[in-house]
Design an enzyme around this catalytic site. Structure first.
Site, mmCIF file in Angstrom:
data_model
loop_
_atom_site.group_PDB
_atom_site.id
_atom_site.type_symbol
_atom_site.label_atom_id
_atom_site.label_comp_id
_atom_site.label_asym_id
_atom_site.label_seq_id
_atom_site.Cartn_x
_atom_site.Cartn_y
_atom_site.Cartn_z
ATOM 1 N N LYS A 44 -5.130 4.268 3.106
ATOM 2 C CA LYS A 44 -5.090 5.554 2.141
ATOM 3 C C LYS A 44 -4.739 6.831 3.087
ATOM 4 O O LYS A 44 -5.504 6.781 4.253
ATOM 5 C CB LYS A 44 -6.325 5.450 1.452
ATOM 6 C CG LYS A 44 -6.769 7.136 1.009
ATOM 7 C CD LYS A 44 -5.589 7.303 -0.316
ATOM 8 C CE LYS A 44 -5.530 8.701 -0.797
ATOM 9 N NZ LYS A 44 -4.624 9.099 -1.805
ATOM 10 N N CYS A 130 2.902 14.327 -0.232
ATOM 11 C CA CYS A 130 1.751 14.026 -1.134
ATOM 12 C C CYS A 130 2.045 15.371 -2.166
ATOM 13 O O CYS A 130 1.918 16.612 -1.593
ATOM 14 C CB CYS A 130 0.523 14.371 -0.667
ATOM 15 S SG CYS A 130 -0.813 14.343 -2.070
ATOM 16 N N SER A 194 5.720 8.768 -4.697
ATOM 17 C CA SER A 194 5.799 8.955 -6.054
ATOM 18 C C SER A 194 7.026 10.245 -6.553
ATOM 19 O O SER A 194 6.979 10.903 -5.871
ATOM 20 C CB SER A 194 4.473 9.378 -6.956
ATOM 21 O OG SER A 194 3.795 10.298 -6.144
ATOM 22 N N GLY A 250 8.666 1.097 -7.456
ATOM 23 C CA GLY A 250 9.061 0.438 -8.665
ATOM 24 C C GLY A 250 9.233 -1.115 -8.612
ATOM 25 O O GLY A 250 9.708 -1.954 -9.334
HETATM 26 O O1 IRO Z 1 -2.788 12.457 -5.037
HETATM 27 C C1 IRO Z 1 -2.840 11.546 -4.062
HETATM 28 O O2 IRO Z 1 -3.673 11.320 -3.204
HETATM 29 C C2 IRO Z 1 -1.466 11.100 -3.512
HETATM 30 N N1 IRO Z 1 -0.704 10.489 -4.693
HETATM 31 C C3 IRO Z 1 0.654 10.415 -4.494
HETATM 32 O O3 IRO Z 1 1.310 9.705 -5.648
HETATM 33 N N2 IRO Z 1 1.005 10.131 -3.305
HETATM 34 C C4 IRO Z 1 0.519 10.804 -2.082
HETATM 35 O O4 IRO Z 1 1.087 10.713 -1.011
HETATM 36 C C5 IRO Z 1 -0.892 10.927 -2.270
HETATM 37 I I1 IRO Z 1 -1.992 11.831 -0.615
#
Ligand code: IRO
Length: 311
Positions: A44, A130, A194, A250
Site C-alpha cells: 500500500k 493519488c 484509478s 480493468g
Molecule cells: O485513496 C487512496 O488511498 C488511493 N486511491 C486510489 O485509487 N489510488 C491511489 O493512488 C490512492 I494513495
C-alpha cells in the site's frame, strides 16, 4: 508456455501481481499475496507516518468496478519497509515493490533517502497519482511538478524506481508527459491509477455512495479498461525502450492481461477484481492466460508484447 517476465533486469515467475492499495495494507494481506501465484507484490502506498485516511464509507463495489476515496490510509513507511526487508531474508527468490505516496515532495524525498540507505533490494514505485487526499492535487497532472519531483529524486536515488501515473485523455498530454519521463533513468512507468473523481449515486435514496469529498472518488474495474489500454499503448509508443511499462486497470480475466501485454506491458497489476476475489484470483488468471497463449501458439509473453496491430 511460460508466464515469466523480466522488468528492469529483474526476473519474475509470473507477469501478474497486485496493484498498490488492494489487499496489501497489512502484513497478513502481504503474506497472502506472497503465498499466491502472483509474480510479485507491491505495498500500500506509504506516507512517513501512519494515516487513518478518509471517513467511511470510502469504498464501494459497483456493477462494473468500484469507487474509492480511501485517503491514503496506511501503517506508515517503517511498517512496509520492515516487511520488505524481512521478506528479502525469508523469501530471497522473489523481488518485490515498495509504493510511496508522500503528500509533499519533502515527504517523498525523506522516504526515498531511507530506502536508498536501507538494504531494500527491490523496486520503488513513486505514486504521483493519488486522487483522494483532500486539498492535494495529483502531481501527475502538473507536468512542471513531475519534472521538479523527478529532478530532485534522481539527484540522489540510485536504486530502481518507477512512477505510478494517472490516466491521460489527450494525445498532446501523452507527448508532454513522455517528453519529461524520457529525461530520467526510470526503471518503469505504471499506468494507470484509478480514474479520479468519478461519482456514483444511489437513486433510491437519492444519495452518493461514499462519504469523502461529497461522494467523489477514483473509479476502477471494467469501467476503466479502455482508458487503461490506451494509456499503456500510448506510453509504450513514446517512452524510451529502456523504460518498462506496468499495465494496470480493468483486469478481470486472462484475456484482459493478454490485452495489456499486447499494448506493451511487461507486468500487469490487478486491483478491483483482486479486491473481489482475493489472491486466489492469480490461479484463475494464470490458467486463463496460459490457455490463451497456448491456443495462439505463443510460448512466452515476449512473443506478443507490444505487438498490437493497427488497421
Ligand atoms: O485513496 C487512496 O488511498 C488511493 N486511491 C486510489 O485509487 N489510488 C491511489 O493512488 C490512492 I494513495
Amino acid at each position: 508456455t511460460t508466464l515469466k517476465t523480466t522488468l528492469a533486469g529483474y526476473k519474475f515467475d509470473n507477469c501478474m501481481m497486485n496493484a498498490a492499495g488492494i489487499r496489501c495494507a497489512t502484513v497478513t494481506d502481504l503474506a497472502g499475496l506472497r503465498d499466491s501465484r502472483a509474480g510479485s507484490l507491491v505495498t500500500k502506498s506509504a506516507t512517513p507516518q501512519p494515516r487513518d485516511g478518509n471517513p467511511e464509507p470510502r469504498m464501494r463495489g459497483l456493477q462494473y468496478g468500484c469507487i474509492n476515496s480511501m485517503g491514503l490510509p496506511n501503517h506508515g513507511f517503517d511498517y512496509y519497509l520492515n516487511f520488505l526487508l524481512e521478506e528479502q531474508k525469508s523469501h530471497p527468490q522473489q523481488t518485490n515493490f515498495m509504493s510511496i505516496a508522500g503528500t509533499t515532495l519533502e515527504d517523498d524525498l525523506s522516504m526515498l533517502k531511507q530506502i536508498q540507505e536501507s538494504a531494500f533490494a527491490g523496486l520503488t514505485e513513486l505514486n504521483l497519482s493519488c486522487p483522494n487526499v483532500p486539498g492535494k492535487p495529483q502531481v501527475g497532472y502538473d507536468f512542471d511538478a513531475v519534472e521538479r519531483y523527478l529532478t530532485a529524486v534522481f539527484a540522489f536515488f540510485k536504486k530502481p524506481l518507477g512512477v505510478k501515473l494517472p490516466p491521460y485523455f489527450d494525445l498532446m498530454h501523452f507527448d508532454q508527459i513522455t517528453a519529461i519521463l524520457n529525461q530520467y533513468p526510470l526503471a518503469f512507468v505504471n499506468s494507470i491509477n484509478s480514474v479520479g473523481n468519478g461519482l456514483m449515486i444511489d437513486p433510491e435514496s437519492e444519495t452518493v455512495l461514499i462519504k469523502p469529498k461529497g461522494g467523489f472518488g477514483g473509479i476502477g474495474g471494467a469501467y476503466i479498461k479502455p482508458t487503461a489500454l490506451a494509456n499503456v499503448r500510448a506510453l509504450a509508443q513514446r517512452l524510451n525502450p529502456g523504460i518498462a511499462i506496468i499495465g494496470t486497470g480493468g483486469v478481470q480475466n486472462g484475456m484482459d492481461i493478454f490485452e495489456h501485454i499486447l499494448c506493451g506491458a511487461s507486468m500487469v497489476q490487478v486491483g478491483t477484481q483482486l479486491g473481489f476475489e482475493g489472491p486466489k484470483i492469480f490461479n484463475r488468471l494464470s490458467q486463463e492466460l496460459t490457455r490463451i497463449m497456448a491456443a495462439k501458439g505463443y510460448d512466452s509473453i515476449a512473443d506478443f508484447r507490444g505487438k498490437l496491430k493497427t488497421l
